[in-house]
Each structure stands twice: as C-alpha cells, then as structure tokens.
Design a protein around this motif. Structure first.
Motif, short mmCIF file in Angstrom:
data_model
loop_
_atom_site.label_atom_id
_atom_site.label_comp_id
_atom_site.label_asym_id
_atom_site.label_seq_id
_atom_site.Cartn_x
_atom_site.Cartn_y
_atom_site.Cartn_z
N ALA A 1 -42.89 7.81 -2.27
CA ALA A 1 -43.77 6.67 -2.55
C ALA A 1 -42.98 5.52 -3.15
CB ALA A 1 -44.89 7.11 -3.48
N ALA A 2 -42.06 5.82 -4.06
CA ALA A 2 -41.26 4.76 -4.69
C ALA A 2 -40.38 4.04 -3.67
CB ALA A 2 -40.40 5.34 -5.81
N VAL A 3 -39.81 4.79 -2.75
CA VAL A 3 -38.98 4.19 -1.71
C VAL A 3 -39.82 3.27 -0.83
CG1 VAL A 3 -37.66 4.70 0.39
CG2 VAL A 3 -37.20 5.96 -1.70
N LYS A 4 -41.00 3.72 -0.45
CA LYS A 4 -41.87 2.91 0.41
C LYS A 4 -42.35 1.65 -0.32
CE LYS A 4 -41.29 5.40 3.85
NZ LYS A 4 -40.41 4.93 4.89
N VAL A 5 -42.68 1.75 -1.59
CA VAL A 5 -43.10 0.58 -2.36
C VAL A 5 -41.95 -0.41 -2.46
CG1 VAL A 5 -43.72 -0.19 -4.70
CG2 VAL A 5 -44.95 1.71 -3.64
N SER A 6 -40.76 0.08 -2.73
CA SER A 6 -39.60 -0.80 -2.83
C SER A 6 -39.33 -1.48 -1.50
CB SER A 6 -38.37 0.01 -3.26
OG SER A 6 -37.24 -0.81 -3.31
N ARG A 7 -39.43 -0.74 -0.41
CA ARG A 7 -39.21 -1.32 0.91
C ARG A 7 -40.28 -2.36 1.22
NH1 ARG A 7 -35.64 -3.38 3.32
NH2 ARG A 7 -35.79 -3.44 5.56
N GLY A 8 -41.50 -2.12 0.75
CA GLY A 8 -42.56 -3.10 0.92
C GLY A 8 -42.23 -4.41 0.24
N TYR A 9 -41.70 -4.32 -0.98
CA TYR A 9 -41.29 -5.53 -1.69
C TYR A 9 -40.17 -6.24 -0.92
CZ TYR A 9 -43.99 -4.28 -5.87
OH TYR A 9 -44.99 -3.99 -6.74
N ASP A 10 -39.21 -5.47 -0.41
CA ASP A 10 -38.10 -6.05 0.37
C ASP A 10 -38.62 -6.81 1.59
OD1 ASP A 10 -36.27 -4.93 -1.35
OD2 ASP A 10 -35.67 -3.32 0.01
N CYS A 11 -39.66 -6.28 2.23
CA CYS A 11 -40.19 -6.87 3.46
C CYS A 11 -41.20 -7.98 3.19
CB CYS A 11 -40.84 -5.80 4.32
SG CYS A 11 -39.68 -4.64 5.04
N GLY A 12 -41.52 -8.21 1.94
CA GLY A 12 -42.49 -9.25 1.62
C GLY A 12 -43.93 -8.85 1.88
N VAL A 13 -44.19 -7.55 1.87
CA VAL A 13 -45.54 -7.03 2.10
C VAL A 13 -46.26 -6.95 0.76
CG1 VAL A 13 -46.81 -4.97 2.86
CG2 VAL A 13 -44.76 -5.69 4.09
N ALA A 14 -47.55 -7.25 0.77
CA ALA A 14 -48.34 -7.11 -0.45
C ALA A 14 -48.43 -5.63 -0.81
CB ALA A 14 -49.73 -7.68 -0.24
N VAL A 15 -48.04 -5.30 -2.03
CA VAL A 15 -48.00 -3.91 -2.47
C VAL A 15 -48.94 -3.75 -3.66
CG1 VAL A 15 -46.54 -2.08 -3.40
CG2 VAL A 15 -45.61 -3.67 -1.73
N ASP A 16 -49.87 -2.80 -3.55
CA ASP A 16 -50.76 -2.48 -4.65
C ASP A 16 -50.19 -1.25 -5.36
OD1 ASP A 16 -52.78 -2.07 -6.45
OD2 ASP A 16 -54.40 -2.11 -4.95
N ARG A 17 -49.26 -1.51 -6.25
CA ARG A 17 -48.53 -0.44 -6.94
C ARG A 17 -49.46 0.46 -7.75
NH1 ARG A 17 -45.31 -0.39 -11.74
NH2 ARG A 17 -43.52 0.96 -11.48
N ARG A 18 -50.49 -0.11 -8.35
CA ARG A 18 -51.44 0.68 -9.16
C ARG A 18 -52.19 1.69 -8.31
NH1 ARG A 18 -53.95 -3.72 -13.39
NH2 ARG A 18 -51.95 -4.27 -14.30
N ARG A 19 -52.59 1.28 -7.11
CA ARG A 19 -53.29 2.22 -6.23
C ARG A 19 -52.36 3.33 -5.74
NH1 ARG A 19 -57.01 -0.27 -1.80
NH2 ARG A 19 -57.53 1.94 -1.62
#
Length: 100
Positions: free
Chosen positions: A33-51
C-alpha cells in the motif's frame, strides 16, 4: 549424472536469487500500500492516504507510515514521472486500496 545435476543447479541458483530480490512487496501488505501511495504521488494522482490507512489493520498502520515516509524522501530527491497508461493503472490500484 550427479555432476550434470550439480552444474545445472549452479546455473539456476543465481537466476532464482535474482527473481526473489527484484520482486516488490506482496499485495495486501502495508508495504504494498505504501509503495502504491508513493507511486500515486509521483504520478500526480489524487491520493486519499487516510482511506488507504483505514483499510489497514491497526498493527500494520505503523509499518505503512514508516515505509511511506522513507519512500517520500526518496521520491522528493529523485521524482519519477509516469505516462498516461501507468497513471491510469496507479489510479485503479489506489481505488482498490481505498475500497478495502
């Protein structure tokens, strides 16, 4: 014949070791999950980290935060951008993580 078997095993062993060291985190884990969230930030995707964190077991949340923080530092120092296909895949994977 035992020599041939030993020789064959000696050739295959480095290949098997390479497979295990290049594999990413196991899906369903806090590290994944942490890798996917980080990759989301790299790609400029809106990430709902709390969810994403809400979908993790309480015992896994600390590991998620630690891995996510270490990846954020690496990402900040050397950001990687992604193309439209990867951005779409990351959005899909993040949507799956927030639905847990």
């Amino acid at each position: 014949m035992p020599f041939a078997r030993a020789f064959l095993c000696s050739l295959l062993l480095p290949a098997l070791a390479a497979c295990t060291t290049t594999a990413g985190p196991v899906p369903g884990t806090a590290e994944f999950a942490a890798v996917k969230v980080s990759r989301g930030y790299d790609c400029g995707v809106a990430v709902d980290r709390r969810r994403v964190m809400a979908g993790l077991a309480p015992a896994e949340r600390g590991r998620f935060v630690a891995v996510n923080a270490s990846l954020a530092v690496k990402s900040y120092k050397a950001p990687r951008h992604c193309d439209a296909a990867e951005r779409s895949a990351v959005q899909h994977e993040l949507a799956g993580l927030t639905r847990r």
